[in-house]
Design a protein around this motif. Structure first.
Motif, mmCIF file in Angstrom:
data_model
loop_
_atom_site.group_PDB
_atom_site.id
_atom_site.type_symbol
_atom_site.label_atom_id
_atom_site.label_comp_id
_atom_site.label_asym_id
_atom_site.label_seq_id
_atom_site.Cartn_x
_atom_site.Cartn_y
_atom_site.Cartn_z
ATOM 1 N N PHE A 117 0.824 -1.185 0.218
ATOM 2 C CA PHE A 117 0.099 -0.055 -0.098
ATOM 3 C C PHE A 117 0.613 1.205 0.012
ATOM 4 C CE2 PHE A 117 0.862 -1.100 4.276
ATOM 5 C CZ PHE A 117 0.393 0.064 5.050
ATOM 6 N N TYR A 118 2.130 1.268 0.078
ATOM 7 C CA TYR A 118 2.831 2.385 -0.126
ATOM 8 C C TYR A 118 4.101 1.928 -0.935
ATOM 9 C CZ TYR A 118 5.192 1.857 4.185
ATOM 10 O OH TYR A 118 6.154 1.517 5.095
ATOM 11 N N VAL A 124 11.201 -0.746 4.206
ATOM 12 C CA VAL A 124 10.914 -0.293 5.555
ATOM 13 C C VAL A 124 10.383 -1.068 6.514
ATOM 14 C CG1 VAL A 124 9.747 1.750 6.761
ATOM 15 C CG2 VAL A 124 10.601 2.061 4.696
ATOM 16 N N CYS A 163 3.854 3.844 14.397
ATOM 17 C CA CYS A 163 4.934 3.359 13.752
ATOM 18 C C CYS A 163 6.158 3.308 14.570
ATOM 19 C CB CYS A 163 4.913 4.500 12.481
ATOM 20 S SG CYS A 163 3.869 4.703 11.424
ATOM 21 N N GLY A 165 8.337 1.149 15.145
ATOM 22 C CA GLY A 165 9.705 0.367 14.758
ATOM 23 C C GLY A 165 9.832 -0.857 15.724
ATOM 24 N N ASP A 186 2.923 -0.831 14.956
ATOM 25 C CA ASP A 186 3.703 -0.844 13.806
ATOM 26 C C ASP A 186 2.807 -1.774 12.811
ATOM 27 O OD1 ASP A 186 6.582 0.439 13.298
ATOM 28 O OD2 ASP A 186 6.240 -1.555 11.925
ATOM 29 N N HIS A 187 3.487 -1.868 11.634
ATOM 30 C CA HIS A 187 2.919 -2.585 10.475
ATOM 31 C C HIS A 187 4.105 -3.221 10.073
ATOM 32 C CE1 HIS A 187 1.269 -3.764 6.629
ATOM 33 N NE2 HIS A 187 0.167 -3.820 7.111
ATOM 34 N N SER A 188 5.281 -3.698 10.636
ATOM 35 C CA SER A 188 6.083 -4.624 10.346
ATOM 36 C C SER A 188 6.388 -5.621 11.231
ATOM 37 C CB SER A 188 7.564 -3.866 10.341
ATOM 38 O OG SER A 188 8.530 -4.919 10.472
ATOM 39 N N ASP A 213 -2.225 -1.002 11.068
ATOM 40 C CA ASP A 213 -1.999 -0.014 9.945
ATOM 41 C C ASP A 213 -2.213 1.280 10.558
ATOM 42 O OD1 ASP A 213 -2.096 1.448 7.749
ATOM 43 O OD2 ASP A 213 -3.589 0.561 6.918
ATOM 44 N N ALA A 214 -1.131 2.118 10.625
ATOM 45 C CA ALA A 214 -1.103 3.642 11.150
ATOM 46 C C ALA A 214 -2.322 4.485 10.399
ATOM 47 C CB ALA A 214 -0.004 4.262 11.010
ATOM 48 N N ARG A 230 7.365 8.997 15.069
ATOM 49 C CA ARG A 230 8.886 9.506 14.836
ATOM 50 C C ARG A 230 9.269 8.808 13.394
ATOM 51 N NH1 ARG A 230 11.619 7.215 17.592
ATOM 52 N NH2 ARG A 230 13.487 8.278 17.867
ATOM 53 N N HIS A 231 9.877 9.635 12.686
ATOM 54 C CA HIS A 231 10.500 9.320 11.509
ATOM 55 C C HIS A 231 9.847 8.703 10.332
ATOM 56 C CE1 HIS A 231 14.670 10.776 12.681
ATOM 57 N NE2 HIS A 231 14.415 10.124 13.800
ATOM 58 N N SER A 232 8.398 8.903 10.438
ATOM 59 C CA SER A 232 7.589 8.128 9.773
ATOM 60 C C SER A 232 6.431 8.730 8.674
ATOM 61 C CB SER A 232 6.782 7.096 10.669
ATOM 62 O OG SER A 232 7.472 6.238 11.529
ATOM 63 N N PHE A 236 5.613 7.850 4.159
ATOM 64 C CA PHE A 236 4.244 7.870 3.588
ATOM 65 C C PHE A 236 4.144 8.403 2.460
ATOM 66 C CE2 PHE A 236 3.408 5.710 7.633
ATOM 67 C CZ PHE A 236 2.350 4.842 7.461
HETATM 68 C C1 LIG Z 1 11.466 4.921 9.484
HETATM 69 S S1 LIG Z 1 10.758 3.864 10.513
HETATM 70 C C2 LIG Z 1 10.454 4.625 12.120
HETATM 71 C C3 LIG Z 1 10.601 3.828 13.195
HETATM 72 C C4 LIG Z 1 10.587 4.416 14.665
HETATM 73 N N1 LIG Z 1 9.361 5.240 14.707
HETATM 74 C C5 LIG Z 1 11.990 4.979 14.901
HETATM 75 O O1 LIG Z 1 11.926 6.249 14.762
HETATM 76 O O2 LIG Z 1 12.828 4.164 15.243
HETATM 77 C C6 LIG Z 1 8.991 3.775 9.904
HETATM 78 C C7 LIG Z 1 8.352 2.880 10.663
HETATM 79 O O3 LIG Z 1 6.964 3.159 10.332
HETATM 80 C C8 LIG Z 1 6.355 1.582 10.058
HETATM 81 N N2 LIG Z 1 5.192 1.713 9.122
HETATM 82 C C9 LIG Z 1 5.037 1.955 8.036
HETATM 83 N N3 LIG Z 1 4.178 1.969 7.231
HETATM 84 C C10 LIG Z 1 3.166 1.730 8.249
HETATM 85 C C11 LIG Z 1 1.775 1.737 8.521
HETATM 86 N N4 LIG Z 1 1.224 1.859 7.709
HETATM 87 N N5 LIG Z 1 1.312 1.451 9.878
HETATM 88 C C12 LIG Z 1 1.980 1.175 10.843
HETATM 89 N N6 LIG Z 1 3.352 1.223 10.726
HETATM 90 C C13 LIG Z 1 3.996 1.568 9.486
HETATM 91 C C14 LIG Z 1 7.643 0.689 9.274
HETATM 92 O O4 LIG Z 1 7.244 -0.489 9.676
HETATM 93 C C15 LIG Z 1 8.359 1.277 10.131
HETATM 94 O O5 LIG Z 1 9.001 0.699 11.517
#
Ligand SMILES: C[S@@+](CC[C@H](N)C(=O)[O-])C[C@H]1O[C@@H](n2cnc3c(N)ncnc32)[C@H](O)[C@@H]1O
Length: 388
Positions: A117-118, A124, A163, A165, A186-188, A213-214, A230-232, A236
């Motif tokens: 979906f992205y 990631v 998210c 991580g 998180d979605h991972s 799913d965020a 953070r950092h998320s 997207f």
């Molecule tokens: C760059 S990482 C940042 C992780 C954490 N916040 C950190 O700063 O260490 C982005 C995170 O967003 C999660 N993510 C991406 N799409 C997501 C979604 N739709 N729902 C939940 N998590 C998602 C990824 O799995 C990943 O762990």
């Protein structure tokens, strides 16, 4: 999590019939209005009717049979109509249940919308991202532990880290600030498995690590004093959608805290030009996969457009002088591995480009480890208050 109420809705502009929440009727009469709405939707559309069950938390057999009957009967009488059932891996049972219908009726298909979906999802959510996240949090925490109280962090709050991580930030917050409750979503699956393992080894037992799913969370509205992400937003392709969800789950008067980068502003001395060239290319590489690692300074606009007030923004520079310079070098090594490895290769970059691209990361590491060198990575921390 309290039980989500049942909700049915038809949007004729997108030809989408939505079912959400918990649907457990004792008899069909209890859901007669929703079944009627489905029949009306069927009469209204041509081509495809989407049945959106992304947020359908539970459904008993009585409800499933009633819906299945209407859909199967329609397939027999309306050759002009197809059904696409849109499920989410977060509510995995819906896929299994509706796949059964598609196996008996070819005009019903089932899509798991969050399997792709992205555009940057495969990188990631992959295990290769874990070393990046580990080393990054170690470096940013030194700054954020003093920044967070200005953005609503305090003992006893109910908070969510969306998210999350590998969950290290949630564990650090738990230790330092003692929130009453912390949900980390998180979605991972790989990152969450790692998070649970780490938490167990640190004897941290009360962080609610959640698969979700965020952009379509199953969390209730208005329940958190502080929502961190953070950092998320920067990874997207639709950060606005994600912010809307963060806003929704935040309590009125509570705050949403986000951190993001502007990668092209990473810097170092000596070899500043090579370093600058590489980070400009990092920004372009992410843009290719529809991610905006230049989002940091745009935080104010995003927060304002979502409806937050009292917006606070501060930026900080993670540098090689913050602690052990090797920590900084480890972050850059982890970036080089994924960005110049998997990502550049997937974009189809030439070996000449990749060699030059790698050189900038190596020069950044050189600057970080040089006794007279300086290396920096700027980050924007921002938060907004949800109006009361
Ligand atoms: C760059 S990482 C940042 C992780 C954490 N916040 C950190 O700063 O260490 C982005 C995170 O967003 C999660 N993510 C991406 N799409 C997501 C979604 N739709 N729902 C939940 N998590 C998602 C990824 O799995 C990943 O762990």
């Amino acid at each position: 999590m309290s039980e989500t109420p049942f909700h049915a809705e038809f949007d004729s502009s997108s030809q989408e019939f939505l079912l959400a929440g918990v649907i457990r009727p004792c008899s069909i009469n209890e859901i007669a209005a929703s079944i009627f709405m489905l029949k009306e939707a069927i009469d209204d559309v041509r081509g495809v009717l989407y049945i959106n069950v992304k947020r359908l938390v539970q459904m008993n057999n009585t409800a499933f049979q009633a819906i299945a009957r209407v859909v199967l009967d329609t397939c027999r009488t309306r050759s002009d109509l197809r059904f696409v059932v849109v499920t989410s891996s977060v509510v995995g049972w819906t896929e299994r249940m509706f796949k059964h219908l598609s196996s008996i009726e070819p005009r019903i298909t089932v899509e798991v919308y969050d399997s792709g979906f992205y555009p940057g999802q495969s990188f990631v959510e992959d295990e290769s991202f874990i070393p990046i996240l580990r080393t990054q949090t170690k470096m940013t925490w030194r700054h954020e532990r003093t920044i967070l109280p200005r953005h609503g962090m305090r003992p006893g709050i109910v908070m969510a880290d969306i998210c999350c991580g590998i969950g290290d930030f949630a564990a650090l917050v738990k230790k330092e600030f003692r929130p009453a409750r912390i949900v980390a979503l998180d979605h991972s699956k790989a990152s969450l498995a790692y998070a649970r393992k780490m938490a167990a080894s640190f004897d941290v037992t009360d962080i609610e690590y959640t698969y979700g799913d965020a952009s379509e969370m199953l969390l209730e509205d208005n329940q958190f004093d502080l929502v961190t992400c953070r950092h998320s937003l920067q990874i997207f392709n639709r950060p606005d959608m994600l912010l809307k969800e963060l806003f929704r789950i935040c309590k009125p008067g509570g705050r949403v805290y986000i951190t993001n980068e502007k990668n092209s502003h990473c810097l170092g001395e000596p070899h500043s030009q090579s370093i600058q060239w590489t980070y400009n290319e990092v920004a372009k590489l992410f843009r290719h996969f529809e991610m905006d690692v230049e989002l940091g300074p745009k935080s104010r606009r995003y927060l304002a457009e979502t409806g937050f007030d009292d917006i606070l923004i501060e930026s900080f520079m993670v540098t090689n002088l913050d602690g052990d310079p090797q920590d900084f070098a480890d972050v850059i090594t982890a970036w080089e591995n994924v960005y110049a490895g998997e990502m550049a290769v997937k974009r189809g970059d030439s070996s000449e480009f990749i060699a030059r691209f790698r050189q900038g990361f190596r020069d950044h590491i050189f600057a970080a480890l040089h006794p007279k060198g300086y290396a920096g990575w700027p980050i924007w921390a921002a938060s907004g208050r949800k109006p009361s």
